[in-house]
Design an enzyme around this catalytic site. Structure first.
Site, PDB file in Angstrom:
ATOM      1  N   TYR A 137       0.845  -1.207   0.000  1.00 53.39           N
ATOM      2  CA  TYR A 137       0.000   0.000   0.000  1.00 53.39           C
ATOM      3  C   TYR A 137       0.882   1.259   0.000  1.00 53.39           C
ATOM      4  O   TYR A 137       0.530   2.273  -0.589  1.00 53.39           O
ATOM      5  CB  TYR A 137      -0.991  -0.022   1.158  1.00 53.39           C
ATOM      6  CG  TYR A 137      -2.198   0.864   0.941  1.00 53.39           C
ATOM      7  CD1 TYR A 137      -2.995   0.717  -0.196  1.00 53.39           C
ATOM      8  CD2 TYR A 137      -2.547   1.861   1.848  1.00 53.39           C
ATOM      9  CE1 TYR A 137      -4.100   1.521  -0.410  1.00 53.39           C
ATOM     10  CE2 TYR A 137      -3.652   2.676   1.649  1.00 53.39           C
ATOM     11  CZ  TYR A 137      -4.419   2.501   0.515  1.00 53.39           C
ATOM     12  OH  TYR A 137      -5.507   3.305   0.299  1.00 53.39           O
TER      13      TYR A 137
ATOM     14  N   LYS B 181      -3.383   8.414   2.529  1.00 55.80           N
ATOM     15  CA  LYS B 181      -4.652   8.256   3.272  1.00 55.80           C
ATOM     16  C   LYS B 181      -4.546   8.829   4.683  1.00 55.80           C
ATOM     17  O   LYS B 181      -5.536   9.352   5.207  1.00 55.80           O
ATOM     18  CB  LYS B 181      -5.077   6.786   3.308  1.00 55.80           C
ATOM     19  CG  LYS B 181      -5.524   6.207   1.953  1.00 55.80           C
ATOM     20  CD  LYS B 181      -6.716   6.947   1.346  1.00 55.80           C
ATOM     21  CE  LYS B 181      -7.344   6.124   0.219  1.00 55.80           C
ATOM     22  NZ  LYS B 181      -8.421   6.891  -0.481  1.00 55.80           N
TER      23      LYS B 181
END
Ligand code: IMJ
Length: 256
Positions: A156, A163
């Site tokens: 990720y 995020k």
């Protein structure tokens, strides 16, 4: 009685019929909201336009969120067509494919900039554009995050950092816009098989892990997310702002 009759909302981030943003759009439409959609590029326009039209939407606009003039143009059009706005759905992210594999240590300056610009700064820019249209109507803004902002998830990488910035941006925006009656909240969705998950190595293993370990013993669906979005965009959540709600079958509460 529909929850959202007479309300107007704009949705950023429909790519196809599997998109979380599309499930949210359908739920909002079901409750009576009139919707506008944006897309980036011709390829996505040809996918978004028929979906939007199937919900009776007439306002379908190009918007590359890295271009201020395109953002301004979206809100100019909404002001002209509707005179105001009640809801904004931010459901978009982008990082270069090369940044979503191997070590985070190898993140490039350009890759970092692009991921943070598209995936986090865009919420700030869109909130700035939407706020004047939402004044006096108890507006509500939502954005979509993922657990990789809180804990390290393989591959990720820079998206996790983006995020984290997105979630913090939502809190700062909630503080700034609260006095105007505008709420800003984040949904942290569990993994779902959408275009954003295509080609991610090990994705199936992550879905299997959630099914085995999450309290609800299943993966979430786009509809699970859409129902929480409906709550956050309606008067049902009138006292909630700056909040992060996990729609993840409870996965993130588990330790060992
Ligand atoms: C994405 C990468 C790595 C692991 C991942 C994901 N896991 C999940 C996702 C475990 C659930 C999907 N996700 C939450 C995202 O935010 C995806 C963002 C994304 C995906 C792509 C793929 C194609 C591309 N760029 C992308 N940029 C952002 O070129």
């Amino acid at each position: 009685m529909a929850l959202l009759s007479g309300k107007k909302g704009v949705i950023f981030g429909v790519a196809n019929e599997k998109s979380i943003a599309w499930a949210i759009a359908q739920a909002l439409h079901r409750e009576g909201m009139e919707l506008a959609f944006t897309y980036v590029g011709e390829a996505l326009e040809s996918r978004v336009r028929p979906l939007a039209e199937s919900l009776g939407s007439r306002i379908i606009l190009p918007c590359d969120v890295t271009v201020d003039a395109q953002i301004d143009s979206v809100f100019d059009t909404l002001k002209k067509e509707w005179g105001g706005l009640d809801s904004l759905v931010h459901s978009l992210a982008f990082a270069k494919k090369e940044e979503l594999k191997g070590e985070f240590l190898n993140t490039t300056r350009d890759g970092f900039k692009l991921a943070l610009d598209v995936s986090a700064y865009s919420l700030v820019a869109l909130a700035k554009g939407a706020a004047p249209l939402m004044e006096g109507r108890n507006g509500s803004i939502i954005t979509m995050s993922y657990y990789g902002s809180e804990k390290v998830i393989s591959n990720y990488n820079v998206m996790g950092v983006a995020k984290a910035a997105l979630e913090a941006s939502a809190r700062y925006l909630a503080a700034d816009l609260g006095p105007k009656g505008i709420r800003v909240n984040t949904i942290s969705a569990g993994p779902v098989k959408t275009l954003a998950a295509m080609g991610i190595s090990g994705f199936k293993a992550i879905l299997d892990m959630v099914e085995a370990k999450a309290p609800l013993r299943r993966n979430i669906t786009q509809e699970d997310v859409a129902k929480t979005a409906l709550y956050l965009l309606s008067d049902l959540s009138s006292g909630v702002t700056g909040e992060l709600i996990h729609v993840d079958s409870g996965y993130s509460i588990m330790g060992m």
